[in-house]
Design an enzyme around this catalytic site. Structure first.
Site, PDB file in Angstrom:
ATOM      1  N   THR A 205      43.238  18.506   5.761  1.00  0.00           N
ATOM      2  CA  THR A 205      41.919  18.266   5.053  1.00  0.00           C
ATOM      3  C   THR A 205      41.435  19.667   4.684  1.00  0.00           C
ATOM      4  OG1 THR A 205      41.923  16.170   6.354  1.00  0.00           O
ATOM      5  CG2 THR A 205      39.971  16.760   5.144  1.00  0.00           C
ATOM      6  N   THR A 216      44.485  18.216  -3.213  1.00  0.00           N
ATOM      7  CA  THR A 216      44.992  19.581  -3.570  1.00  0.00           C
ATOM      8  C   THR A 216      46.145  19.988  -2.699  1.00  0.00           C
ATOM      9  OG1 THR A 216      43.556  21.010  -2.203  1.00  0.00           O
ATOM     10  CG2 THR A 216      42.470  20.166  -4.041  1.00  0.00           C
ATOM     11  N   PRO A 291      49.580  19.735   1.688  1.00  0.00           N
ATOM     12  CA  PRO A 291      48.585  18.792   1.018  1.00  0.00           C
ATOM     13  C   PRO A 291      47.233  18.941   1.776  1.00  0.00           C
ATOM     14  CG  PRO A 291      50.103  17.234   2.121  1.00  0.00           C
ATOM     15  CD  PRO A 291      50.657  18.884   2.606  1.00  0.00           C
ATOM     16  N   GLU A 292      46.073  19.056   0.792  1.00  0.00           N
ATOM     17  CA  GLU A 292      44.746  19.232   1.546  1.00  0.00           C
ATOM     18  C   GLU A 292      43.981  18.118   0.869  1.00  0.00           C
ATOM     19  OE1 GLU A 292      43.548  21.614   3.678  1.00  0.00           O
ATOM     20  OE2 GLU A 292      44.912  23.075   3.952  1.00  0.00           O
ATOM     21  N   THR A 293      43.755  16.933   1.565  1.00  0.00           N
ATOM     22  CA  THR A 293      42.812  16.011   0.994  1.00  0.00           C
ATOM     23  C   THR A 293      41.229  16.618   0.874  1.00  0.00           C
ATOM     24  OG1 THR A 293      42.479  14.845   2.921  1.00  0.00           O
ATOM     25  CG2 THR A 293      44.165  14.333   1.647  1.00  0.00           C
TER      26      THR A 293
END
Length: 588
Positions: A205, A216, A291-293
């Site tokens: 995150t 992203t 993946p970065e929420t």
């Protein structure tokens, strides 16, 4: 208007088919979508799946962690094959997914529980396992997940309770891939080498700016990969991932990292060094993704976007399996004969792409705390505009490939890490004296404060010399042959590299002098040395003539004579790992 439209699209985003009540996860059982599984709930869920689907799922312990709990390995395979060698013979791709390195960022934990279940229970999805084997670590930082709280992620919008970033030793495990201070990292390194995955995904995150995206992406920096692999990533894999996420109604952008106050100044590729997961994976020709929420979005869409990203990744690896295999094979072949290795990188400011970025206007208003101007992002003022994306790196230091490195057996901690990375250390069978290339440290900078338990060195300056040194039976030779993990070996053993073992302080004891002189005694000996060695006297006089301060500093001149005499210990400031440039085998 645009914000409303984007929110509507996200609300329509596909979610997993509703599971039977008995198979709902803690996240799915919370109507508010603000609950993440506890560690006990997570492992119990995988144990239940493994018992129900033994033909396609294997659950095993994969080594210790600092928590005292074991690291778990989940293997999903259509035919039940869990043997890495057999899977490689079947020409299947391996997708490695790791969750919970930062347990306060738990979306991947819940998303992977749901995806694992759906891959086992839905025939359409299960077909994706025919050409791709999934290896999954349900929770990496078990220590942090057990340290559950509701306050440590002060910038984050849910879930109600979550784990802590640090592990039981207060280490950030996403800085521990190279140095491996934690048992978690040691177990991971062995598991990673066991599977040698094609693609590695670690779920996260974000922190930082506010913008419209729910998710992203950080990808391995393409310039840092072998050309064939970097070109494949840029031309085929990344476009497919972005398109797939668009089709699932999760528009995605590169990770929002920038200089300046707001993203309009331009996005910058995250220059991950091998301390991070994606940088570590790249050392072995594995493409890595984080993946970065977005921290400010609600927890439910963060979980669902992570689920869809993992599914999109699986679909992409399945569809592009031949191209991925060819690119990796070309990278491995190129590395086998690579003569020059980059050791450090910087962003190339002369090149950039352009991305259409969906942000919010950054504005200022008086702070309610200080009364001074403060930044805020105005969600009533969304925009879509082109911004530069600096996504090319260039090397700032390189090293020539030696035939081998020689490591004295005293440095067993370094040897252990090399073995875990798949390097072969051959012990000498007898004492040998051989000419080697050695480094002497002439300058470096050290962090003033501890960073992840170490005082990091950087800006390393070296003097290179060729000397004949004696090595003992049992000392190790690491040959950089065709099967060696050459890039890993070079980037850990060349001290100038950003995350070398020297940079992390593994060789600090050679920086301290062990013997010295009493000045009143050495004065007479130094005078004799200068009288007997005209060249030494000449060099001293030239230094005095060029440097008035040195010319009036008696102790400094005495130290200089000592440093340039046979009495100065040869091991002081000499890097213990030597480069051997010969042919054949050392000592033959």
């Amino acid at each position: 208007m645009f914000t409303v439209l984007l929110s509507s699209l996200m609300a329509l985003a596909p979610t997993p088919a509703a599971p039977a009540p008995a198979w709902r996860t803690p996240f799915e059982n919370d109507k508010a979508g603000n609950t993440t599984a506890t560690y006990a709930e997570c492992i119990a869920y995988y144990q239940k799946l493994a018992a129900a689907y033994p033909a396609q799922m294997h659950l095993a312990e994969a080594g210790p962690t600092d928590s005292g709990q074991p690291l778990h390995e989940v293997v999903l395979s259509a035919d039940g094959d869990t043997n890495p060698a057999s899977i490689r013979r079947k020409n299947r791709r391996v997708l490695f997914i790791q969750n919970g390195i930062h347990p306060g960022e738990p979306e991947g934990i819940d998303a992977s529980m749901m995806l694992t279940r759906d891959l086992l229970q839905q025939p359409k999805l299960r077909k994706l396992l025919e050409h791709v084997t999934i290896v999954l670590v349900p929770v990496y930082n078990i220590d942090g997940m057990l340290n559950r709280n509701s306050t440590s992620r002060v910038n984050q919008n849910g879930p109600e309770a979550y784990g802590f970033r640090g592990n039981a030793r207060h280490l950030d495990l996403n800085r521990d891939y190279i140095k491996q201070d934690s048992r978690n990292a040691c177990s991971f390194a062995q598991l990673f080498q066991k599977w040698q995955p094609d693609v590695f995904v670690e779920t996260h995150t974000s922190n930082g700016a506010d913008y419209q995206y729910t998710i992203t992406l950080i990808a391995t920096q393409h310039s840092k990969l072998a050309p064939a692999l970097g070109q494949y990533l840029q031309a085929e894999m990344l476009p497919a991932l972005y398109k797939g996420m668009d089709q699932k109604k999760w528009p995605m952008t590169p990770y929002v990292d920038f200089e300046g106050e707001t993203p309009e100044s331009g996005l910058r590729a995250f220059l991950e060094s091998p301390r991070y997961s994606t940088g570590y994976a790249a050392l072995f020709n594995t493409i890595g993704f984080m993946p970065e929420t977005h921290m400010l979005k609600a927890f439910a869409p963060r979980v669902h976007s992570t689920y869809d990203f993992l599914l999109t990744m699986l679909e992409t690896v399945d569809r592009q399996a031949p191209a991925l295999a060819a690119a990796r094979a070309a990278a491995v072949a190129a590395q086998a004969t690579q003569a020059e290795f980059p050791l450090a990188w910087t962003i190339d400011e002369s090149q950039h792409e352009t991305v259409q970025f969906r942000g919010y206007e950054g504005k200022h208003k008086p702070s309610a705390v200080s009364g001074q101007p403060r930044l805020y992002y105005d969600r009533a003022a969304p925009y879509t505009r082109p911004v530069p994306y600096y996504n090319t790196a260039k090397s700032t230091a390189t090293a020539r490939r030696p035939t081998a490195y020689i490591i004295p057996q005293a440095w067993a901690d370094v040897a252990e890490r090399l073995r875990r990375a798949g390097a072969t250390l051959e012990p000498l069978t007898h004492d040998v004296s051989v000419p080697v290339e050695v480094y002497y440290f002439t300058d470096f900078k050290t962090t003033p404060k501890s960073y992840e338990g170490h005082y990091l060195h950087s800006q390393v300056q070296l003097r290179t010399a060729t000397e004949t040194l004696t090595y003992l039976a049992g000392d190790w030779v690491v040959y950089l042959n065709a099967t060696a993990p050459s890039r890993y070996v070079v980037e850990t053993l060349e001290p100038q590299a950003t995350d070398s073992f020297f940079a992390w302080g593994f060789f600090d004891s050679v920086l301290q002098q062990k013997e010295h002189f009493s000045d009143y005694v050495f004065e007479d000996l130094a005078a004799d040395l200068l009288a007997q060695d005209a060249s030494l006297r000449e060099r001293l006089e030239k230094l005095k003539a060029a440097n008035p301060a040195f010319a009036t500093n008696g102790p400094a001149q005495l130290e200089w004579v000592y440093q340039n005499s046979a009495y100065h210990e040869p091991g002081h400031n000499r890097y213990p790992v030597a480069r051997w440039l010969g042919t054949g085998r050392v000592g033959e």
